[in-house]
Design a protein around this motif. Structure first.
Motif, short mmCIF file in Angstrom:
data_model
loop_
_atom_site.label_atom_id
_atom_site.label_comp_id
_atom_site.label_asym_id
_atom_site.label_seq_id
_atom_site.Cartn_x
_atom_site.Cartn_y
_atom_site.Cartn_z
N ASP A 1 0.81 -1.21 0.00
CA ASP A 1 0.00 0.00 0.00
C ASP A 1 0.86 1.27 0.00
OD1 ASP A 1 -2.64 1.07 0.04
OD2 ASP A 1 -2.35 1.62 2.13
N ALA A 2 1.84 1.33 0.89
CA ALA A 2 2.67 2.53 1.00
C ALA A 2 3.51 2.74 -0.26
CB ALA A 2 3.59 2.42 2.23
N VAL A 3 3.85 1.67 -0.96
CA VAL A 3 4.69 1.78 -2.17
C VAL A 3 3.86 2.35 -3.33
CG1 VAL A 3 6.10 0.49 -3.82
CG2 VAL A 3 6.15 -0.11 -1.39
N VAL A 4 2.58 2.00 -3.38
CA VAL A 4 1.69 2.54 -4.43
C VAL A 4 1.71 4.06 -4.38
CG1 VAL A 4 -0.71 2.72 -5.21
CG2 VAL A 4 0.19 0.51 -4.46
N GLU A 5 1.75 4.62 -3.18
CA GLU A 5 1.68 6.07 -2.99
C GLU A 5 3.05 6.73 -2.83
OE1 GLU A 5 -1.23 7.47 -3.15
OE2 GLU A 5 -2.62 5.81 -2.84
N SER A 6 4.13 5.98 -3.03
CA SER A 6 5.48 6.50 -2.78
C SER A 6 5.94 7.44 -3.89
CB SER A 6 6.47 5.34 -2.65
OG SER A 6 6.64 4.70 -3.91
N ALA A 7 7.03 8.15 -3.61
CA ALA A 7 7.57 9.11 -4.59
C ALA A 7 8.04 8.42 -5.86
CB ALA A 7 8.73 9.89 -3.95
N ALA A 8 8.48 7.17 -5.75
CA ALA A 8 8.97 6.44 -6.92
C ALA A 8 7.84 5.93 -7.80
CB ALA A 8 9.84 5.27 -6.47
N SER A 9 6.64 5.88 -7.27
CA SER A 9 5.51 5.30 -8.00
C SER A 9 5.03 6.22 -9.11
CB SER A 9 4.35 5.02 -7.04
OG SER A 9 3.20 4.62 -7.76
N ARG A 10 4.78 5.62 -10.28
CA ARG A 10 4.18 6.35 -11.40
C ARG A 10 2.81 5.75 -11.76
NH1 ARG A 10 7.94 8.70 -10.02
NH2 ARG A 10 9.52 9.84 -11.21
N ILE A 11 2.22 5.04 -10.82
CA ILE A 11 0.99 4.30 -11.11
C ILE A 11 -0.16 5.23 -11.48
CG2 ILE A 11 -0.74 2.73 -10.14
CD1 ILE A 11 1.59 1.44 -8.52
N PHE A 12 -0.35 6.32 -10.73
CA PHE A 12 -1.44 7.23 -11.06
C PHE A 12 -1.08 8.14 -12.24
CE2 PHE A 12 -2.67 5.87 -6.80
CZ PHE A 12 -3.99 5.51 -7.05
N PRO A 13 0.17 8.63 -12.36
CA PRO A 13 0.54 9.35 -13.59
C PRO A 13 0.37 8.50 -14.85
CG PRO A 13 2.13 9.84 -11.87
CD PRO A 13 1.21 8.79 -11.31
N GLN A 14 0.59 7.19 -14.76
CA GLN A 14 0.34 6.32 -15.91
C GLN A 14 -1.10 6.46 -16.38
OE1 GLN A 14 2.26 2.65 -13.93
NE2 GLN A 14 1.85 1.97 -16.01
N MET A 15 -2.03 6.41 -15.43
CA MET A 15 -3.45 6.52 -15.78
C MET A 15 -3.73 7.86 -16.46
SD MET A 15 -5.30 4.92 -12.42
CE MET A 15 -4.53 3.59 -11.51
N ALA A 16 -3.14 8.92 -15.92
CA ALA A 16 -3.33 10.24 -16.52
C ALA A 16 -2.76 10.28 -17.93
CB ALA A 16 -2.65 11.31 -15.65
N ASN A 17 -1.62 9.63 -18.15
CA ASN A 17 -0.98 9.62 -19.47
C ASN A 17 -1.78 8.84 -20.50
OD1 ASN A 17 1.16 11.15 -18.50
ND2 ASN A 17 2.44 9.37 -18.05
N GLY A 18 -2.68 7.99 -20.04
CA GLY A 18 -3.51 7.22 -20.96
C GLY A 18 -4.42 8.09 -21.80
N VAL A 19 -4.83 9.25 -21.29
CA VAL A 19 -5.76 10.09 -22.04
C VAL A 19 -5.08 10.73 -23.25
CG1 VAL A 19 -7.27 12.11 -21.95
CG2 VAL A 19 -7.28 10.45 -20.07
N PRO A 20 -3.94 11.44 -23.11
CA PRO A 20 -3.30 11.99 -24.31
C PRO A 20 -2.83 10.92 -25.29
CG PRO A 20 -1.91 12.34 -22.37
CD PRO A 20 -3.24 11.89 -21.88
N ILE A 21 -2.39 9.77 -24.79
CA ILE A 21 -2.02 8.68 -25.70
C ILE A 21 -3.21 8.24 -26.53
CG2 ILE A 21 -1.56 6.18 -25.70
CD1 ILE A 21 1.01 7.73 -25.65
N ARG A 22 -4.36 8.06 -25.88
CA ARG A 22 -5.54 7.60 -26.61
C ARG A 22 -6.12 8.70 -27.48
NH1 ARG A 22 -5.93 4.16 -21.41
NH2 ARG A 22 -5.30 2.13 -22.28
N MET A 23 -5.90 9.96 -27.13
CA MET A 23 -6.27 11.05 -28.02
C MET A 23 -5.47 10.94 -29.32
SD MET A 23 -6.61 14.27 -25.36
CE MET A 23 -7.19 15.49 -26.56
N ALA A 24 -4.17 10.70 -29.19
CA ALA A 24 -3.31 10.57 -30.37
C ALA A 24 -3.73 9.38 -31.23
CB ALA A 24 -1.84 10.43 -29.94
N VAL A 25 -4.07 8.28 -30.57
CA VAL A 25 -4.46 7.05 -31.30
C VAL A 25 -5.79 7.25 -32.02
CG1 VAL A 25 -5.23 4.67 -30.96
CG2 VAL A 25 -3.13 5.47 -29.87
N MET A 26 -6.76 7.90 -31.36
CA MET A 26 -8.08 8.07 -31.98
C MET A 26 -8.03 9.14 -33.08
SD MET A 26 -9.49 5.68 -30.52
CE MET A 26 -10.91 5.79 -31.60
N GLU A 27 -7.22 10.15 -32.91
CA GLU A 27 -7.04 11.14 -33.98
C GLU A 27 -6.44 10.45 -35.20
OE1 GLU A 27 -4.89 15.49 -34.54
OE2 GLU A 27 -3.84 13.91 -33.44
#
Length: 304
Positions: free
Chosen positions: A273-299
């Motif tokens: 649990d603590a590692v999910v929220e740690s400074a090294a974690s990119r788990i939530f930024p990954q989810m955010a990055n999914g939107v511009p990636i899918r914008m590029a793919v759908m365009e």
């Protein structure tokens, strides 16, 4: 205007194994363009219709696609098998052809069987985007993963990326493997014997957990707890002990190492649990990055 088959093929996204490095890079670069836009709605696809056809359950992927499509101004039809004729025996092919006949400009498809999507793409006259097919590929997930790594390290060449978990059933692992190797990354797998895909060993070595966590990117895969009854793992606790990214193991990562996960995360199983929220974690930024990636793919799929 009839779409010619070569143009249609170029605009579909069925997987990354056959996609060139240049094409992948162009999608990543276009995603950076969309991420930089201050306006949430840029209606470049205002007169286009897209159907999200999910024959397999999904929350994050479907919402990410829908957000991307609506930010581009597309008209979105959401289709789930549970509320459709598929339950009554209508084939996936007939469902796609029905929506094509109604005038959609592109289809996003997620389905359980591998290989069906490739057959569908040869029979319909609209671009198709793979949102995950069986144990084959999940190209937009790997694209957002590459995008996340590139933002963290500047480039992908020379990165050591360890993918840990159920490699056998993972389309995420496969798409990441094919894409990362095109950019000169060093990919390694780590998995219990029952979760290894032997046919991938010729492309990337299987290593022990201690060697695996000595990497620039530590990518943990979701443990499908429903597979307990099939004997793939003894218990969630046993898996965490032998293959989980515990707080203790995370404390031994290099300061520059980033932690990734395609989500949803089984907290305190594959990642503490603590590692999910740690400074090294990119788990939530990954989810955010999914939107511009899918914008590029759908365009790419719909803008002529």
């Amino acid at each position: 205007m009839m779409i010619t088959q070569p143009a249609l093929k170029d605009r579909s996204l069925l997987g990354l194994k056959e996609l060139s490095r240049d094409e992948i890079e162009s999608i990543l670069n276009r995603a950076a363009h969309w991420e930089a836009q201050k306006e949430k709605l840029v209606p470049v696809l205002e007169s286009h219709f897209v159907a999200n056809m999910f024959f397999e359950n999904s929350t994050r992927t479907r919402f990410s696609f829908e957000m991307a499509e609506k930010r581009l101004g597309a008209q979105v039809l959401n289709f789930t098998a549970a509320a459709s004729s598929v339950e009554k025996g209508e084939s996936i092919y007939d469902t796609v052809r029905t929506l094509e006949s109604m005038g959609i400009d592109a289809g996003v498809i997620r389905l359980k069987p591998s290989g069906v999507l490739q057959q569908l793409a040869q029979k319909v006259n609209v671009p198709l985007v793979n949102a995950g097919d069986g144990n084959n590929e999940h190209p937009t997930q790997a694209l957002l993963d590459l995008y996340t790594m590139r933002k963290a390290f500047g480039e992908l060449k020379g990165l050591r990326v360890s993918i840990i978990g159920d490699i056998l059933h993972s389309r995420v692992a496969r798409s990441n493997l094919w894409a990362l190797q095109k950019f000169g990354a060093d990919v390694r797998f780590c998995a219990p014997q029952t979760m290894q895909a032997p046919e991938l060993a010729e492309h990337a070595p299987y290593v022990g957990l201690e060697e695996a966590i000595d990497a620039d990117v530590v990518m943990m895969l979701r443990v499908q707890l429903e597979r307990h009854k099939h004997g793939l793992i003894t218990s969630a606790e046993d898996y965490r002990e032998h293959y989980g990214l515990t707080e203790e193991r995370a404390s031994r990562l290099k300061p520059s190492t980033i932690i990734m996960h395609p989500a949803p995360v089984n907290r305190n199983v594959e990642v503490d649990d603590a590692v999910v929220e740690s400074a090294a974690s990119r788990i939530f930024p990954q989810m955010a990055n999914g939107v511009p990636i899918r914008m590029a793919v759908m365009e790419r799929a719909m803008k002529l």
